[in-house]
Structure formats: C-alpha cells, structure tokens
Design an enzyme around this catalytic site. Structure first.
Site, mmCIF file in Angstrom:
data_model
loop_
_atom_site.group_PDB
_atom_site.id
_atom_site.type_symbol
_atom_site.label_atom_id
_atom_site.label_comp_id
_atom_site.label_asym_id
_atom_site.label_seq_id
_atom_site.Cartn_x
_atom_site.Cartn_y
_atom_site.Cartn_z
ATOM 1 C CG ASP A 30 43.552 42.665 31.901
ATOM 2 O OD1 ASP A 30 42.347 42.362 31.890
ATOM 3 O OD2 ASP A 30 43.985 43.654 32.513
ATOM 4 C CG ASN A 86 46.042 52.578 36.117
ATOM 5 O OD1 ASN A 86 46.596 53.466 35.470
ATOM 6 N ND2 ASN A 86 45.221 51.698 35.544
ATOM 7 C CG HIS A 92 41.213 53.631 35.127
ATOM 8 N ND1 HIS A 92 41.228 52.270 34.912
ATOM 9 C CD2 HIS A 92 40.177 54.103 34.414
ATOM 10 C CE1 HIS A 92 40.245 51.942 34.089
ATOM 11 N NE2 HIS A 92 39.591 53.051 33.780
ATOM 12 C CD GLN A 93 45.812 50.453 42.602
ATOM 13 O OE1 GLN A 93 46.041 51.542 43.127
ATOM 14 N NE2 GLN A 93 46.456 49.345 42.933
ATOM 15 C CG HIS A 99 47.925 45.797 38.435
ATOM 16 N ND1 HIS A 99 47.300 46.173 39.612
ATOM 17 C CD2 HIS A 99 47.208 46.382 37.445
ATOM 18 C CE1 HIS A 99 46.261 46.934 39.344
ATOM 19 N NE2 HIS A 99 46.178 47.089 38.022
ATOM 20 C CG PHE A 100 54.337 47.393 36.114
ATOM 21 C CD1 PHE A 100 54.598 46.935 37.396
ATOM 22 C CD2 PHE A 100 54.900 48.585 35.700
ATOM 23 C CE1 PHE A 100 55.403 47.666 38.263
ATOM 24 C CE2 PHE A 100 55.706 49.330 36.556
ATOM 25 C CZ PHE A 100 55.958 48.872 37.843
ATOM 26 C CG HIS A 101 47.643 47.469 32.895
ATOM 27 N ND1 HIS A 101 46.453 46.810 32.720
ATOM 28 C CD2 HIS A 101 47.514 48.168 34.047
ATOM 29 C CE1 HIS A 101 45.634 47.095 33.724
ATOM 30 N NE2 HIS A 101 46.251 47.926 34.541
HETATM 31 P P1 AMP Z 1 43.624 48.504 37.085
HETATM 32 O O1 AMP Z 1 42.490 49.373 36.585
HETATM 33 O O2 AMP Z 1 44.975 49.080 36.719
HETATM 34 O O3 AMP Z 1 43.505 48.182 38.560
HETATM 35 O O4 AMP Z 1 43.510 47.153 36.274
HETATM 36 C C1 AMP Z 1 43.090 45.934 36.815
HETATM 37 C C2 AMP Z 1 43.077 44.936 35.690
HETATM 38 O O5 AMP Z 1 42.920 43.644 36.227
HETATM 39 C C3 AMP Z 1 41.950 45.139 34.666
HETATM 40 O O6 AMP Z 1 42.512 45.361 33.380
HETATM 41 C C4 AMP Z 1 41.164 43.832 34.739
HETATM 42 O O7 AMP Z 1 40.693 43.406 33.484
HETATM 43 C C5 AMP Z 1 42.195 42.877 35.306
HETATM 44 N N1 AMP Z 1 41.658 41.721 36.008
HETATM 45 C C6 AMP Z 1 40.719 41.723 36.975
HETATM 46 N N2 AMP Z 1 40.489 40.478 37.411
HETATM 47 C C7 AMP Z 1 41.323 39.665 36.711
HETATM 48 C C8 AMP Z 1 41.564 38.260 36.697
HETATM 49 N N3 AMP Z 1 40.891 37.412 37.492
HETATM 50 N N4 AMP Z 1 42.496 37.765 35.850
HETATM 51 C C9 AMP Z 1 43.167 38.604 35.035
HETATM 52 N N5 AMP Z 1 42.986 39.941 34.989
HETATM 53 C C10 AMP Z 1 42.065 40.460 35.824
#
Ligand code: AMP
Length: 137
Positions: A30, A86, A92-93, A99-101
């Site tokens: 991330d 999310n 919060h998406q 995607h999985f964090h």
């Molecule tokens: P979400 O809130 O679950 O949709 O999380 C999206 C995540 O994507 C956030 O933690 C961002 O920091 C991450 N993100 C956005 N753009 C990029 C990118 N170009 N490379 C890596 N992570 C990213």
C-alpha cells in the site's frame, strides 16, 4: 467497470512494489501504509465488491492470503495483524476493485484502529436475521 488505479497496476500502466503474483492474484505494498508492511492483495478479475467475485477468483485469494500474512509477520516482526476488506464507499472503500489489506499491528499500537460498537440483541432477533441470510444463499 471503469479503470481503477488497481486495474492500471494490473495492466502495468502504474508501478507498484510487487510482493507476489500468480495467474489470479497480485499482492503489493500500500502506498499510504497504516503501518510498516501494510500489504494489498487483489484479484486479477475486475470486481468492485467481494460478493461479485467468481468462486475461482475467491478461492485463489483464499489460498494465498494465509501465506502472505505469514510472510508479512515474518518480515516485519509484527506481533499481530488485521485483515481488512472494505465494500462500498460507506464502508470506507476508496478503490472500487476488490482488495484485502494485511495490516501489521505493533506493540506500540501502530496499525489499524478499530471502533467496535457492540449491541446485545435478543436471541429472537439473531435467529430471525440468521434465517433470512441463510435463505438468500
Ligand atoms: P480502501 O479504502 O479499502 O479502498 O483502500 C484503498 C487503499 O489503496 C488505500 O489504503 C490506499 O492507500 C491504497 N492505494 C491507492 N492507490 C494506490 C497505489 N497506486 N498503489 C498502492 N496502494 C494504493
């Protein structure tokens, strides 16, 4: 589905710090980590939310997530970690590609903060919603 930033990463149009790739899955760092080692795991299949994924894509993610979690822990020495997924802007998406964090949680408390507002519904309410959800499977 509109081209998201993750689709651009999958297409090689935007760079990423790649950790893992197979036929169905890509994992990378991330760019704005909550804590050191914050990793994203995405399907190659374009789907906005978890419920839209094919069984094959979901299985591919499930197969590799524990291995990636072990690697994150081994590399960072984190004592714990959260796996966050999310779905929807209200949840919060921000990037509308599943995607999985994997977010390491350290002893100094850095990592994901969680507000967990519990309730204590009566058993009839739990039974009712369980039945309703089961009927939708
Ligand atoms: P979400 O809130 O679950 O949709 O999380 C999206 C995540 O994507 C956030 O933690 C961002 O920091 C991450 N993100 C956005 N753009 C990029 C990118 N170009 N490379 C890596 N992570 C990213």
């Amino acid at each position: 589905m509109a081209d998201t930033i993750f689709q651009k990463i999958l297409d090689g149009k935007v760079p990423c710090h790649k950790i893992y790739e197979d036929e169905n899955v890509l994992a990378f760092m991330d760019v704005n980590p909550i804590s050191l080692g914050h990793t994203l795991v995405i399907p190659k299949e374009p789907a906005k939310m978890l419920g839209e994924l094919s069984d094959d894509s979901a299985a591919a993610l499930g197969r590799v997530l524990p291995r990636l979690a072990r690697a994150v822990v081994a590399a960072t020495g984190a004592s714990s970690y959260n796996v966050l997924q999310n779905n929807g802007a209200h949840a919060h998406q921000a990037v509308f590609h599943v995607h999985f964090h994997i977010i390491p949680k350290y002893e100094d408390n850095s990592g994901l903060g969680i507000e967990w507002n519990i309730s204590e519904p009566p058993p009839e309410e739990l039974a009712g919603i369980a039945k309703k959800i089961a009927s939708k499977l």
